[in-house]
Design a protein around this motif. Structure first.
Motif, short mmCIF file in Angstrom:
data_model
loop_
_atom_site.label_atom_id
_atom_site.label_comp_id
_atom_site.label_asym_id
_atom_site.label_seq_id
_atom_site.Cartn_x
_atom_site.Cartn_y
_atom_site.Cartn_z
N LYS A 31 0.84 -1.21 0.00
CA LYS A 31 0.00 0.00 0.00
C LYS A 31 0.87 1.25 0.00
O LYS A 31 2.06 1.20 0.29
N GLU A 32 0.24 2.37 -0.32
CA GLU A 32 0.95 3.64 -0.30
C GLU A 32 1.05 4.18 1.13
O GLU A 32 0.26 3.81 2.01
N ARG A 33 2.03 5.05 1.32
CA ARG A 33 2.19 5.68 2.63
C ARG A 33 0.98 6.58 2.91
O ARG A 33 0.51 7.30 2.03
N GLU A 34 0.48 6.53 4.14
CA GLU A 34 -0.69 7.32 4.50
C GLU A 34 -0.46 8.07 5.80
O GLU A 34 0.33 7.65 6.66
N LEU A 35 -1.17 9.17 5.92
CA LEU A 35 -1.08 9.97 7.13
C LEU A 35 -1.76 9.25 8.29
O LEU A 35 -2.84 8.67 8.13
N VAL A 36 -1.12 9.28 9.46
CA VAL A 36 -1.72 8.74 10.68
C VAL A 36 -2.17 9.89 11.59
O VAL A 36 -3.33 9.96 12.00
N ALA A 37 -1.23 10.79 11.89
CA ALA A 37 -1.55 11.91 12.78
C ALA A 37 -0.51 13.00 12.60
O ALA A 37 0.65 12.71 12.29
N THR A 38 -0.95 14.24 12.79
CA THR A 38 -0.02 15.37 12.75
C THR A 38 -0.29 16.31 13.91
O THR A 38 -1.39 16.32 14.48
N ILE A 39 0.72 17.09 14.24
CA ILE A 39 0.58 18.13 15.25
C ILE A 39 1.38 19.34 14.79
O ILE A 39 2.54 19.22 14.42
N THR A 40 0.72 20.48 14.75
CA THR A 40 1.40 21.69 14.31
C THR A 40 2.23 22.27 15.46
O THR A 40 2.07 21.87 16.62
N TRP A 41 3.09 23.23 15.12
CA TRP A 41 3.89 23.85 16.17
C TRP A 41 2.99 24.53 17.20
O TRP A 41 3.33 24.61 18.38
N GLY A 42 1.84 24.99 16.75
CA GLY A 42 0.89 25.61 17.67
C GLY A 42 0.10 24.63 18.51
O GLY A 42 -0.65 25.03 19.41
N GLY A 43 0.23 23.34 18.18
CA GLY A 43 -0.43 22.32 19.01
C GLY A 43 -1.70 21.74 18.42
O GLY A 43 -2.33 20.88 19.05
N THR A 44 -2.10 22.16 17.24
CA THR A 44 -3.30 21.60 16.62
C THR A 44 -3.03 20.19 16.12
O THR A 44 -2.07 19.95 15.40
N LYS A 45 -3.90 19.27 16.52
CA LYS A 45 -3.72 17.86 16.16
C LYS A 45 -4.73 17.44 15.09
O LYS A 45 -5.86 17.92 15.06
N ASN A 46 -4.30 16.50 14.27
CA ASN A 46 -5.15 15.97 13.22
C ASN A 46 -4.91 14.46 13.13
O ASN A 46 -3.76 14.01 13.23
N TYR A 47 -5.98 13.70 12.98
CA TYR A 47 -5.87 12.24 12.93
C TYR A 47 -6.59 11.69 11.72
O TYR A 47 -7.63 12.20 11.29
N ALA A 48 -6.07 10.59 11.20
CA ALA A 48 -6.80 9.84 10.20
C ALA A 48 -8.04 9.25 10.85
O ALA A 48 -8.02 8.88 12.03
N ASP A 49 -9.11 9.13 10.09
CA ASP A 49 -10.36 8.60 10.64
C ASP A 49 -10.16 7.20 11.22
O ASP A 49 -10.78 6.83 12.21
N SER A 50 -9.27 6.44 10.61
CA SER A 50 -9.08 5.05 11.02
C SER A 50 -8.44 4.91 12.39
O SER A 50 -8.49 3.82 12.99
N VAL A 51 -7.82 5.97 12.91
CA VAL A 51 -7.14 5.87 14.20
C VAL A 51 -7.75 6.79 15.26
O VAL A 51 -7.32 6.76 16.42
N LYS A 52 -8.72 7.59 14.89
CA LYS A 52 -9.33 8.51 15.86
C LYS A 52 -9.90 7.75 17.04
O LYS A 52 -10.55 6.73 16.89
N GLY A 53 -9.61 8.27 18.23
CA GLY A 53 -10.09 7.63 19.44
C GLY A 53 -9.20 6.51 19.94
O GLY A 53 -9.38 6.02 21.07
N ARG A 54 -8.23 6.09 19.13
CA ARG A 54 -7.32 5.01 19.54
C ARG A 54 -5.87 5.49 19.66
O ARG A 54 -5.14 4.99 20.51
N PHE A 55 -5.48 6.40 18.80
CA PHE A 55 -4.10 6.88 18.78
C PHE A 55 -4.05 8.32 19.30
O PHE A 55 -4.98 9.10 19.07
N THR A 56 -2.93 8.67 19.95
CA THR A 56 -2.72 10.03 20.43
C THR A 56 -1.32 10.48 20.08
O THR A 56 -0.34 9.80 20.42
N ILE A 57 -1.23 11.63 19.40
CA ILE A 57 0.07 12.21 19.06
C ILE A 57 0.41 13.26 20.11
O ILE A 57 -0.47 14.00 20.57
#
Length: 116
Positions: free
Chosen positions: A43-69
């Motif tokens: 499979k291709e590389r996919e985003l799991v989670a990101t965090i900006t320098w300001g602290g805003t977090k973003n998660y892939a739908d497949s890991v929301k509620g299970r993973f924490t960055i």
């Protein structure tokens, strides 16, 4: 130049937990965003989670509620806490750092295998 080194991968049973770490070193200036990506076999590389320098977090739908960055600025370390792991989470997990100058850095990855 920036170096990123991931650790914490391994074999875990379904429902288990792992915490990945990414240690950053080198000329770390003006970080814009930090993230975790993964690539499963065939499979291709996919985003799991990101965090900006300001602290805003973003998660892939497949890991929301299970993973924490999260990050520890004092230690220049990025973390990914993974709970309730599923076989479909099996992949090589990569750490990514993007700076304000448009530079993009990647680690070499750490393998996570979820299997009974």
């Amino acid at each position: 130049q920036v170096q990123l080194v991931e650790s914490g991968g391994g074999l875990v049973q379904p429902g288990g937990s792992l915490r990945l770490s990414c240690a950053a070193s080198g000329n770390i200036v003006s970080i814009s965003i930090l993230g975790w990506y993964r690539q499963a076999p065939g499979k291709e590389r996919e985003l799991v989670a990101t965090i900006t320098w300001g602290g805003t977090k973003n998660y892939a739908d497949s890991v929301k509620g299970r993973f924490t960055i999260s990050r520890d600025n004092a230690k220049n370390t990025l973390y990914l806490q993974m709970n309730s792991l599923k076989p479909e989470d099996t992949a090589v997990y990569y750490c990514n750092l993007g700076d304000a100058y448009g530079n993009d850095y990647w680690g070499k990855g750490t393998l996570v295998t979820v299997s009974s």
